[in-house]
Motif scaffolding. Structure first.
Motif, short mmCIF file in Angstrom:
data_model
loop_
_atom_site.label_atom_id
_atom_site.label_comp_id
_atom_site.label_asym_id
_atom_site.label_seq_id
_atom_site.Cartn_x
_atom_site.Cartn_y
_atom_site.Cartn_z
N ASP A 267 -93.23 37.89 64.83
CA ASP A 267 -92.20 38.91 64.92
C ASP A 267 -92.76 40.24 65.42
OD1 ASP A 267 -89.91 37.58 64.28
OD2 ASP A 267 -90.09 37.90 62.12
N SER A 268 -94.06 40.44 65.18
CA SER A 268 -94.67 41.74 65.49
C SER A 268 -95.30 41.79 66.87
CB SER A 268 -95.74 42.06 64.43
OG SER A 268 -95.22 41.97 63.14
N LEU A 269 -95.44 40.64 67.53
CA LEU A 269 -96.15 40.58 68.81
C LEU A 269 -95.22 40.77 69.99
CD1 LEU A 269 -98.62 37.57 68.28
CD2 LEU A 269 -99.11 40.01 68.10
N THR A 270 -95.73 41.49 70.99
CA THR A 270 -95.08 41.58 72.30
C THR A 270 -96.06 40.98 73.30
OG1 THR A 270 -93.85 43.58 71.71
CG2 THR A 270 -94.14 43.11 74.06
N VAL A 271 -95.60 39.98 74.06
CA VAL A 271 -96.50 39.28 74.98
C VAL A 271 -95.88 39.23 76.37
CG1 VAL A 271 -97.46 37.89 73.11
CG2 VAL A 271 -95.52 37.02 74.42
N ASP A 272 -96.68 38.72 77.34
CA ASP A 272 -96.16 38.59 78.70
C ASP A 272 -95.27 37.35 78.80
OD1 ASP A 272 -97.90 36.25 80.14
OD2 ASP A 272 -99.14 37.35 78.71
N LYS A 273 -94.50 37.30 79.86
CA LYS A 273 -93.50 36.25 80.03
C LYS A 273 -94.11 34.86 80.20
CE LYS A 273 -89.88 39.22 81.92
NZ LYS A 273 -89.01 39.05 80.76
N ASP A 274 -95.35 34.77 80.63
CA ASP A 274 -96.00 33.48 80.84
C ASP A 274 -96.82 33.01 79.64
OD1 ASP A 274 -95.00 33.28 83.45
OD2 ASP A 274 -96.66 34.47 84.26
N MET A 275 -96.81 33.77 78.58
CA MET A 275 -97.60 33.41 77.38
C MET A 275 -96.93 32.25 76.64
SD MET A 275 -100.20 34.15 75.28
CE MET A 275 -100.67 35.89 75.26
N SER A 276 -97.70 31.21 76.38
CA SER A 276 -97.22 30.08 75.58
C SER A 276 -97.89 30.13 74.21
CB SER A 276 -97.56 28.76 76.28
OG SER A 276 -98.96 28.53 76.26
N LEU A 277 -97.36 29.30 73.31
CA LEU A 277 -97.99 29.23 71.98
C LEU A 277 -99.41 28.69 72.09
CD1 LEU A 277 -95.15 27.93 69.64
CD2 LEU A 277 -96.15 30.22 69.72
N TRP A 278 -99.66 27.80 73.06
CA TRP A 278 -101.01 27.26 73.22
C TRP A 278 -101.96 28.35 73.66
CZ3 TRP A 278 -100.94 23.10 70.66
CH2 TRP A 278 -99.87 22.21 70.72
N ASP A 279 -101.49 29.24 74.55
CA ASP A 279 -102.32 30.37 74.97
C ASP A 279 -102.63 31.28 73.79
OD1 ASP A 279 -102.33 29.60 77.71
OD2 ASP A 279 -100.36 30.52 77.98
N LEU A 280 -101.61 31.51 72.98
CA LEU A 280 -101.78 32.39 71.81
C LEU A 280 -102.75 31.76 70.81
CD1 LEU A 280 -100.66 35.12 70.89
CD2 LEU A 280 -98.93 33.89 69.59
N ALA A 281 -102.62 30.45 70.61
CA ALA A 281 -103.54 29.76 69.70
C ALA A 281 -104.97 29.80 70.23
CB ALA A 281 -103.08 28.31 69.50
N SER A 282 -105.12 29.64 71.54
CA SER A 282 -106.46 29.71 72.15
C SER A 282 -107.08 31.08 71.93
CB SER A 282 -106.35 29.40 73.64
OG SER A 282 -107.60 29.56 74.28
N MET A 283 -106.28 32.13 72.08
CA MET A 283 -106.77 33.49 71.83
C MET A 283 -107.20 33.66 70.37
SD MET A 283 -104.68 37.09 71.99
CE MET A 283 -104.15 36.90 70.28
N PHE A 284 -106.36 33.15 69.47
CA PHE A 284 -106.66 33.29 68.04
C PHE A 284 -107.97 32.59 67.67
CE2 PHE A 284 -106.43 31.36 63.81
CZ PHE A 284 -106.31 32.50 63.03
N TRP A 285 -108.16 31.35 68.14
CA TRP A 285 -109.37 30.61 67.79
C TRP A 285 -110.60 31.23 68.42
CZ3 TRP A 285 -109.47 27.83 63.72
CH2 TRP A 285 -108.33 27.17 63.29
N ALA A 286 -110.42 31.84 69.60
CA ALA A 286 -111.54 32.54 70.23
C ALA A 286 -111.94 33.76 69.40
CB ALA A 286 -111.18 32.96 71.65
N MET A 287 -110.95 34.48 68.88
CA MET A 287 -111.23 35.62 68.00
C MET A 287 -112.00 35.16 66.77
SD MET A 287 -109.98 38.64 69.03
CE MET A 287 -109.68 39.51 67.51
N LYS A 288 -111.58 34.03 66.21
CA LYS A 288 -112.26 33.50 65.04
C LYS A 288 -113.69 33.09 65.39
CE LYS A 288 -111.85 29.92 61.49
NZ LYS A 288 -113.15 29.28 61.75
#
Length: 435
Positions: free
Chosen positions: A367-388
């Motif tokens: 609810d708090s995120l603003t992303v680009d139009k081409d962002m998928s949940l898989w892209d978001l998950a990839s970003m999250f796991w990279a941060m971890k």
């Protein structure tokens, strides 16, 4: 003398049956098994209590054979042919299952455990698939895909790997006056960026590079996000966060790409209120503070040592800069440190395997995120796991290399920045160190 009541005599009693009577029919309903009591045997034809009487006639001499009723259908010969009394074979019959003719229950077959395990596994798999699909569409519907990167002009060529621009803004959208006071956000108009990071995800390791908000950059030509008008570049220099304040995410992306030569693939932004909600939803984040500090502007008041920060405290931690001699450079380090700890906390089994914690955390974050139009949940998950992964030591975390400052703006080290960008574009292991 007659022992019967007046008007009665033996002759008035009607036909009598049984032994010693003249009746031809037996008293069928009252026939009882002969019970022999103790004492000497009584000769045939003599009553056991005294007076002898005539012997009972044998079968075939006027006394019919006594029937025994079996199973409501027929009769069974269960009487002794000599004395006319039941021999004890009247009742029962059939087998061990019950009375004659009653169906016997077949033994229950042994349970087929292999079949049961198979269908249990199929049921669980089906539930898991349905839940996963439903969760995916629920989460996907919550993403705010409001940033159109197609409006960014004159973009550099994309390299290997994926580059995310992660922005923490001072957006107060959805916050009440009480929230603003509690979180020490103030009520300034417009939006600015408190943090900017480039996360490179590739095969040679993940790299997180913080861009100080006071970085000195040139504002290039750009297309207005609302007007669509192209504004030519004039060589104007300003702080990096001013690009966001001037025309939002698209100008910020255009400015970073122009000053670095690195292609930005995805954009992710989170505001003050959303950041605090995520921290509270996950139950707080544990972090070790090397040296305690206070800051009246952000509301920070931390002691040295390990502690768990709630949403309000976490926001104060990542916003504080006036308490440090290095100011913005130290703040970016604190931001990296906290985001890594947050990613680690979200990925723990106590969160992932607990739906009462996982779904509120996902809901607050999405609810708090603003992303680009081409962002998928898989892209978001990839970003999250990279941060971890970066927080676990599997990647590199650094500030953009700085060579000095001018007029209060931090100047990037051009030679180091060029090497860093080339390594990221070619998905090579980073050899450059930042401040």
């Amino acid at each position: 003398m007659n022992d019967w009541p007046e008007g009665w005599s033996d002759n008035n009693r009607g036909p009598r049956y049984g032994r010693g009577s003249a009746g031809a029919q037996p008293e069928g309903a009252r026939v009882m098994r002969q019970v022999q009591r103790g004492g000497p045997a009584v000769p045939p034809g003599q009553r056991s209590y005294g007076t002898p009487g005539p012997a009972a006639p044998p079968y075939g001499a006027g006394v019919p054979r006594q029937p025994s009723y079996v199973d409501g259908q027929g009769y069974e010969d269960g009487y002794d042919e000599y004395d006319g009394y039941n021999t004890g074979q009247v009742y029962g019959g059939g087998g061990p299952g019950g009375p004659a003719g009653a169906p016997t229950r077949a033994p229950r077959p042994a349970p087929n455990w292999r079949r049961r395990i198979k269908w249990t596994a199929i049921t669980l798999a089906s539930v898991l698939i349905v839940t996963s699909v439903a969760t995916y569409f629920w989460a996907d519907s919550k993403l705010h895909r409001d940033v159109d990167l197609s409006k960014v002009i004159d973009r550099p060529e994309a390299g290997s790997g994926t580059n995310y621009l992660i922005v923490g803004s001072d957006s107060r959208k959805g916050m009440s006056a009480e929230d603003k006071k509690k979180l020490h956000t103030g009520s300034a108009q417009g939006q600015r960026t408190d943090s900017m990071m480039i996360l490179h995800v590739g095969d040679s390791g993940d790299t997180l590079v913080s861009l100080p908000r006071d970085s000195d950059v040139e504002i290039p030509s750009y297309k207005g996000s609302a007007s669509g008008k192209v504004y030519p570049g004039t060589g104007r220099h300003t702080k990096l966060n001013a690009a966001y304040a001037e025309d939002g995410p698209t100008l910020l992306v255009r400015t970073i790409e122009y000053n670095t030569g690195l292609h930005i693939d995805h954009y992710v932004e989170i505001g003050f209120g959303g950041f605090a909600k995520i921290v509270d939803a996950v139950g707080g984040v544990e972090i070790t503070i090397d040296k305690g500090f206070k800051d009246k502007d952000s509301g920070a008041n931390f002691k040295t040592g390990k502690q768990t920060l709630n949403g309000e405290e976490a926001l104060a931690f990542v916003r504080t800069r006036h308490a440090f001699a290095a100011q913005d450079l130290q703040r970016t380090k604190n931001q990296q440190k906290f985001l890594s700890a947050l990613a680690h906390q979200v990925a723990t089994p106590s969160t992932v395997l607990n739906p009462f914690k996982l779904y509120p955390t996902m809901g607050a974050g999405l609810d708090s995120l603003t992303v680009d139009k081409d962002m998928s949940l898989w892209d978001l998950a990839s970003m999250f796991w990279a941060m971890k992964g970066v927080s676990g030591g599997d990647g590199t975390s650094m500030n953009m290399p700085i060579s000095g400052s001018t007029g209060g703006n931090l100047v990037w080290d051009k030679a180091k920045v060029k090497t860093l960008v080339n390594e990221l574009k070619n998905d090579q292991k980073v050899t450059v160190s930042g401040n």
